[in-house]
Scaffold this motif. Structure first.
Motif, PDB file in Angstrom:
ATOM      1  N   UNK A 242       0.781  -1.360  -0.038  1.00  0.00           N
ATOM      2  CA  UNK A 242      -0.035   0.020   0.064  1.00  0.00           C
ATOM      3  C   UNK A 242       0.970   1.184   0.189  1.00  0.00           C
ATOM      4  N   UNK A 243       2.121   1.093   0.520  1.00  0.00           N
ATOM      5  CA  UNK A 243       2.866   2.314   0.696  1.00  0.00           C
ATOM      6  C   UNK A 243       4.259   1.904   0.286  1.00  0.00           C
ATOM      7  N   UNK A 244       5.180   2.872  -0.547  1.00  0.00           N
ATOM      8  CA  UNK A 244       6.308   2.623  -1.054  1.00  0.00           C
ATOM      9  C   UNK A 244       7.324   2.581   0.231  1.00  0.00           C
TER      10      UNK A 244
ATOM     11  N   UNK B 236       1.879  -4.944  -8.441  1.00  0.00           N
ATOM     12  CA  UNK B 236       2.288  -5.025  -7.219  1.00  0.00           C
ATOM     13  C   UNK B 236       3.756  -5.124  -7.238  1.00  0.00           C
ATOM     14  N   UNK B 237       4.598  -4.714  -8.200  1.00  0.00           N
ATOM     15  CA  UNK B 237       6.098  -4.881  -8.121  1.00  0.00           C
ATOM     16  C   UNK B 237       6.739  -4.072  -7.370  1.00  0.00           C
ATOM     17  N   UNK B 238       7.825  -4.174  -6.855  1.00  0.00           N
ATOM     18  CA  UNK B 238       8.692  -3.033  -6.429  1.00  0.00           C
ATOM     19  C   UNK B 238       9.781  -2.141  -7.151  1.00  0.00           C
ATOM     20  N   UNK B 239       9.476  -2.226  -8.245  1.00  0.00           N
ATOM     21  CA  UNK B 239      10.265  -1.578  -9.429  1.00  0.00           C
ATOM     22  C   UNK B 239      10.145   0.161  -9.023  1.00  0.00           C
ATOM     23  N   UNK B 240      11.203   0.817  -9.345  1.00  0.00           N
ATOM     24  CA  UNK B 240      11.175   2.316  -9.377  1.00  0.00           C
ATOM     25  C   UNK B 240      11.136   2.813 -10.593  1.00  0.00           C
TER      26      UNK B 240
ATOM     27  N   UNK C 133      -0.208  -1.355 -12.364  1.00  0.00           N
ATOM     28  CA  UNK C 133      -1.032  -1.496 -11.054  1.00  0.00           C
ATOM     29  C   UNK C 133      -0.651  -1.786  -9.703  1.00  0.00           C
ATOM     30  N   UNK C 134      -0.639  -0.831  -8.372  1.00  0.00           N
ATOM     31  CA  UNK C 134       0.118  -1.299  -7.270  1.00  0.00           C
ATOM     32  C   UNK C 134       1.560  -1.345  -7.068  1.00  0.00           C
ATOM     33  N   UNK C 135       1.986  -0.561  -8.311  1.00  0.00           N
ATOM     34  CA  UNK C 135       3.511  -0.464  -8.300  1.00  0.00           C
ATOM     35  C   UNK C 135       3.912   0.953  -7.598  1.00  0.00           C
ATOM     36  N   UNK C 136       3.809   0.887  -6.432  1.00  0.00           N
ATOM     37  CA  UNK C 136       3.625   2.363  -5.757  1.00  0.00           C
ATOM     38  C   UNK C 136       5.092   3.125  -5.506  1.00  0.00           C
ATOM     39  N   UNK C 137       6.122   2.406  -6.163  1.00  0.00           N
ATOM     40  CA  UNK C 137       7.507   3.212  -6.085  1.00  0.00           C
ATOM     41  C   UNK C 137       7.619   4.087  -7.552  1.00  0.00           C
TER      42      UNK C 137
ATOM     43  N   UNK D  42      -1.642   2.587 -14.793  1.00  0.00           N
ATOM     44  CA  UNK D  42      -1.023   3.267 -13.636  1.00  0.00           C
ATOM     45  C   UNK D  42      -1.180   2.528 -12.233  1.00  0.00           C
ATOM     46  N   UNK D  43      -0.367   2.838 -11.406  1.00  0.00           N
ATOM     47  CA  UNK D  43      -0.312   2.436  -9.861  1.00  0.00           C
ATOM     48  C   UNK D  43      -1.738   2.427  -9.310  1.00  0.00           C
ATOM     49  N   UNK D  44      -2.318   3.590  -9.621  1.00  0.00           N
ATOM     50  CA  UNK D  44      -3.543   3.766  -8.650  1.00  0.00           C
ATOM     51  C   UNK D  44      -4.881   3.321  -9.559  1.00  0.00           C
TER      52      UNK D  44
END
Length: 286
Positions: free
Chosen positions: A153-155, A180-184, A204-208, A228-230
């Motif tokens: 939910x948060x980076x 949901x990946x942690x990529x930047x 989607x859900x890639x909040x970084x 997009x993430x959101x």
């Protein structure tokens, strides 16, 4: 009749349909019936005493080398994956979801045997950057790749390993989903630089990732279908709810994660199973 029977699915055919009459059994033994094998999570089947690996192998044998697409959830192993790859050199689509028992070595060994692969889904599995790179190099015709995970939910955790693996080994991709990946933005930049034919990208859900400014303009110019993430997850096939995160009042990171369950929205098949068909396999093979 064959077209109708195919809609029942691999497990339904082996458990019930082919037992109805000799005509149906002969149809079900045709290799053309087994060009696509769907072995996804079927709910109540997991409460029954069936050897899913053995059933899958039997279905692959029925294809006689003509298998083009296979879908496996939860029960995949190194041995099973190699069994499939050894007998399915024409395979074009491979979906392995929640298959935590498949190792880097098993994935690499199998990929080396299926060079015609065009679609690959490794969602909710765990593979290293090196393994993903090997897969990309072994499968130069890869056009669609899905590598989805739980997300945050948060980076709070950043990692571009998987994004870099894609950029370094899958230049021909048209479709990429990394839910949901942690990529930047660095990882995203690498993908955009390397995957020049990319048409759809699901972040989607890639909040970084921050798809704004110059990055936003580049994505909108290059990508026809950008998620997009959101963006809404209504059409995502798994439960996209996040783990409940408790945040410390004094520290800027989560102090506990609760468990989260995932279930595919379209896993609503209902089959009526007969007697234990593992015995039936043994009789047929014998």
């Amino acid at each position: 009749m064959a077209f109708i029977l195919k809609r029942v699915g691999a497990i339904g055919i082996l458990a019930n349909v082919e037992r109805v009459c000799k005509t149906w059994r002969n149809i079900c033994k045709e290799p053309s019936m087994w060009r696509s094998i769907d072995m996804r999570n079927l709910g109540d089947i997991w409460d029954m005493d069936y050897d899913m690996v053995k059933i899958c192998r039997h279905a692959v044998d029925r294809s006689s080398g003509a298998l083009l697409r296979i879908n496996i959830e939860y029960f995949g192993t190194d041995d099973l994956l190699l069994y499939i790859a050894d007998r399915s050199t024409q395979l074009k689509s491979l979906r392995l979801v929640f298959c935590q028992n498949i190792s880097d070595e098993g994935l690499i060994a199998a990929a080396s045997k299926i060079p015609l692969l065009e679609e690959l889904d490794l969602s909710y599995c765990s593979f290293s950057k090196a393994a993903l790179e090997k897969v990309g190099h072994c499968c130069p015709l890869l056009r669609s790749f899905k590598l989805n995970t739980t997300g945050y939910r948060y980076p709070c955790i950043e990692c571009d390993d998987e994004a870099l693996a894609v950029a370094e080994s899958m230049p021909g991709l048209r479709h990429l989903q990394m839910f949901g990946n942690k990529l930047t933005n660095d990882g995203l930049q690498a993908i955009l630089d390397a995957c020049l034919y990319l048409e759809s990208l699901d972040l989607r859900r890639c909040f970084n990732v921050i798809v704004e400014g110059q990055m936003g303009r580049r994505c909108s110019e290059r990508i026809k279908d950008l998620r997009q993430p959101n963006d809404s997850t209504d059409d995502y096939p798994f439960d996209s709810r996040f783990p409940h995160i408790l945040w410390s009042d004094e520290e800027d990171y989560p102090c506990r994660f609760s468990d989260i369950d995932f279930m595919s929205d379209d896993d609503n098949y209902e089959f009526s199973f007969g007697s234990n068909f593992t015995e039936a396999y043994d009789e047929e093979d014998g």
